[in-house]
Design an enzyme around this catalytic site. Structure first.
Site, PDB file in Angstrom:
ATOM      1  CG  HIS A 109     100.297   9.174 -57.492  1.00  0.00           C
ATOM      2  ND1 HIS A 109      98.946   8.913 -57.432  1.00  0.00           N
ATOM      3  CD2 HIS A 109     100.846   8.101 -58.131  1.00  0.00           C
ATOM      4  CE1 HIS A 109      98.700   7.730 -58.006  1.00  0.00           C
ATOM      5  NE2 HIS A 109      99.832   7.226 -58.443  1.00  0.00           N
ATOM      6  CG  ASP A 132      94.753   9.325 -57.032  1.00  0.00           C
ATOM      7  OD1 ASP A 132      94.351   9.984 -56.059  1.00  0.00           O
ATOM      8  OD2 ASP A 132      95.870   9.473 -57.544  1.00  0.00           O
ATOM      9  CG  HIS A 134      93.319  13.666 -55.752  1.00  0.00           C
ATOM     10  ND1 HIS A 134      93.836  12.905 -54.718  1.00  0.00           N
ATOM     11  CD2 HIS A 134      92.692  14.722 -55.179  1.00  0.00           C
ATOM     12  CE1 HIS A 134      93.545  13.480 -53.570  1.00  0.00           C
ATOM     13  NE2 HIS A 134      92.839  14.577 -53.806  1.00  0.00           N
ATOM     14  CG  ASP A 136      97.218  12.480 -59.155  1.00  0.00           C
ATOM     15  OD1 ASP A 136      96.641  13.396 -58.526  1.00  0.00           O
ATOM     16  OD2 ASP A 136      97.684  11.463 -58.588  1.00  0.00           O
ATOM     17  CG  HIS A 149     101.009  15.361 -55.584  1.00  0.00           C
ATOM     18  ND1 HIS A 149     100.558  14.787 -54.411  1.00  0.00           N
ATOM     19  CD2 HIS A 149     100.423  16.583 -55.667  1.00  0.00           C
ATOM     20  CE1 HIS A 149      99.714  15.628 -53.820  1.00  0.00           C
ATOM     21  NE2 HIS A 149      99.624  16.714 -54.542  1.00  0.00           N
ATOM     22  CG  ASP A 236      96.997   8.720 -54.167  1.00  0.00           C
ATOM     23  OD1 ASP A 236      96.938   8.616 -52.928  1.00  0.00           O
ATOM     24  OD2 ASP A 236      97.119   9.806 -54.761  1.00  0.00           O
ATOM     25  CG  ASP A 238      94.638  10.339 -52.336  1.00  0.00           C
ATOM     26  OD1 ASP A 238      94.026   9.766 -53.247  1.00  0.00           O
ATOM     27  OD2 ASP A 238      95.414  11.310 -52.541  1.00  0.00           O
ATOM     28  CD  GLU A 281     100.698  11.500 -52.781  1.00  0.00           C
ATOM     29  OE1 GLU A 281     100.832  12.049 -51.662  1.00  0.00           O
ATOM     30  OE2 GLU A 281     101.002  12.052 -53.861  1.00  0.00           O
TER      31      GLU A 281
HETATM   32  N1  LIG Z   1      98.602  12.591 -55.883  1.00  0.00           N
HETATM   33  C1  LIG Z   1      97.758  13.388 -55.249  1.00  0.00           C
HETATM   34  N2  LIG Z   1      97.428  13.163 -54.010  1.00  0.00           N
HETATM   35  N3  LIG Z   1      97.283  14.435 -55.943  1.00  0.00           N
HETATM   36  C2  LIG Z   1      96.426  15.451 -55.431  1.00  0.00           C
HETATM   37  C3  LIG Z   1      96.174  16.513 -56.474  1.00  0.00           C
HETATM   38  C4  LIG Z   1      95.274  17.599 -55.961  1.00  0.00           C
HETATM   39  C5  LIG Z   1      94.948  18.679 -56.974  1.00  0.00           C
HETATM   40  N4  LIG Z   1      94.160  18.169 -58.041  1.00  0.00           N
HETATM   41  C6  LIG Z   1      96.225  19.349 -57.521  1.00  0.00           C
HETATM   42  O1  LIG Z   1      96.433  19.399 -58.711  1.00  0.00           O
HETATM   43  O2  LIG Z   1      97.026  19.841 -56.768  1.00  0.00           O
HETATM   44 MN   LIG Z   2      97.497  10.463 -56.754  1.00  0.00          MN
HETATM   45 MN   LIG Z   3      95.254  11.237 -54.644  1.00  0.00          MN
END
Ligand SMILES: NC(=[NH2+])NCCC[C@H](N)C(=O)O
Ligand SMILES: [Mn+2]
Ligand SMILES: [Mn+2]
Length: 312
Positions: A109, A132, A134, A136, A149, A236, A238, A281
């Site tokens: 991402h 998402d 998350h 990000d 990411h 994303d 996820d 992702e």
């Molecule tokens: N694009 C994603 N899947 N991001 C996950 C980020 C997880 C976590 N917040 C980090 O900064 O590492």
């Molecule tokens: Mn993401």
């Molecule tokens: Mn994510």
């Protein structure tokens, strides 16, 4: 095709931007995501929906040489991520400039730093809908992992201290033009950033409380009250529950159902305002073959829903 497109002229063309890139996070295999999505028949499926599909092969980021790429602070692969995302911004920006709808296939991402920069080159008033688990939105100060990411949104907003290597990223995204749906794994530093910047986010709690239909309405009311701004949808996989999309690098339980994910794409398609789409992702090297096939198929069907496939 089911819906009118307010910004994409006829003949409606979707440009596939295949990004076999994994440098924004440590797990190998996410670079194979775009290859699997195309091999699963995505191009023919979009043609079936009435789109003209442009695809002249996946980007060859091997040409981008960042052999000496020691961490900057704890940021990993900073030069590589910067150069790749800058190339993606140019590619997406060029497609958008020609009136095409760029569909970027990830890859991790961090690529959205490029895709959203590219969209904003052509559509300065675009809003971003970020789906998402998350946010990000970590900054240099808050990232615990150093995985870029987990940071692209902060770069796009221009928050956190600046990294010289990423000076090409212009902070063109305004906090009130961004909305999240699906969040459930937010770092403490990210929670503070979301609060301090008044960023609208619908976590899984709000999806449970209001239902996905109301959540999408509220999300669009926030970033696009008159339904006249171009929309960049960054998805994303996820965000989906791991039972729905198992093959991804940072799965988090308690996610969107298959239908909730597709509903978001369908509702955005219905607005006629979509100008760019990211499917990110998908990591085909994680989980068993059936799970991989399922995740790749879901990636394709999300893209179809966003590009006008309807159930009836
Ligand atoms: N694009 C994603 N899947 N991001 C996950 C980020 C997880 C976590 N917040 C980090 O900064 O590492
Ligand atoms: Mn993401
Ligand atoms: Mn994510």
């Amino acid at each position: 095709m089911a819906h009118n497109s307010k910004f994409i002229p006829e003949p409606r063309t979707v440009a596939i931007v295949g990004c076999p890139f994994s440098g924004g996070q440590p797990k190998l295999g996410v670079d194979q995501g775009p290859i699997h999505l195309v091999e699963a028949g995505l191009i023919g499926q979009l043609e079936e929906l009435g789109w003209k599909v442009k695809f002249d092969g996946h980007h060859q980021f091997e040409e981008i040489n960042a052999a000496a790429d020691p961490p900057i602070g704890i940021l990993k692969n900073p030069r590589l991520v910067s150069r790749v995302t800058e190339a993606v911004a140019k590619a997406v920006g060029a497609h958008a400039a020609q009136g095409e709808l760029p569909l970027t296939l990830g890859g991790d991402h961090s690529l959205a730093m490029g895709t959203i920069s590219g969209t904003l080159m052509k559509y300065s008033d675009a809003c971003v809908v970020w789906i998402d688990a998350h946010a990000d939105i970590n900054t240099v100060e808050t990232t615990g992992s150093g995985n870029i990411h987990g940071m692209p949104v902060s770069f796009l907003l221009g928050i956190g201290s600046k990294v010289e290597e990423f000076s090409w990223v212009k902070p063109l995204l305004k906090a009130d033009r961004l909305v999240y749906i699906g969040l459930r794994d937010i770092d403490a530093g990210e929670k503070k950033i979301l609060r301090d910047n008044n960023i609208k986010a619908f976590s899984m709690h709000e999806v449970d409380k209001y239902g996905i239909g109301k959540v999408v309405d509220m999300a669009l009311d926030h970033v696009n009250p008159n339904r006249d701004r171009p929309i960049h949808l960054s998805f994303d996989v996820d965000a989906l529950d791991p039972t729905v999309a198992p093959s991804t690098g940072t799965p988090v339980r308690g996610g969107l159902t298959f239908r909730e994910g597709h509903y978001i794409c369908e509702a955005i398609s219905e607005t006629g305002l979509l100008v760019a789409l990211d499917i990110m992702e998908v990591n085909p090297s994680l989980a068993d073959p059936a799970s991989v096939q399922q995740t790749v198929a879901v990636g394709c069907s999300l893209a179809r829903s966003a590009l006008g496939e309807t159930l009836l």
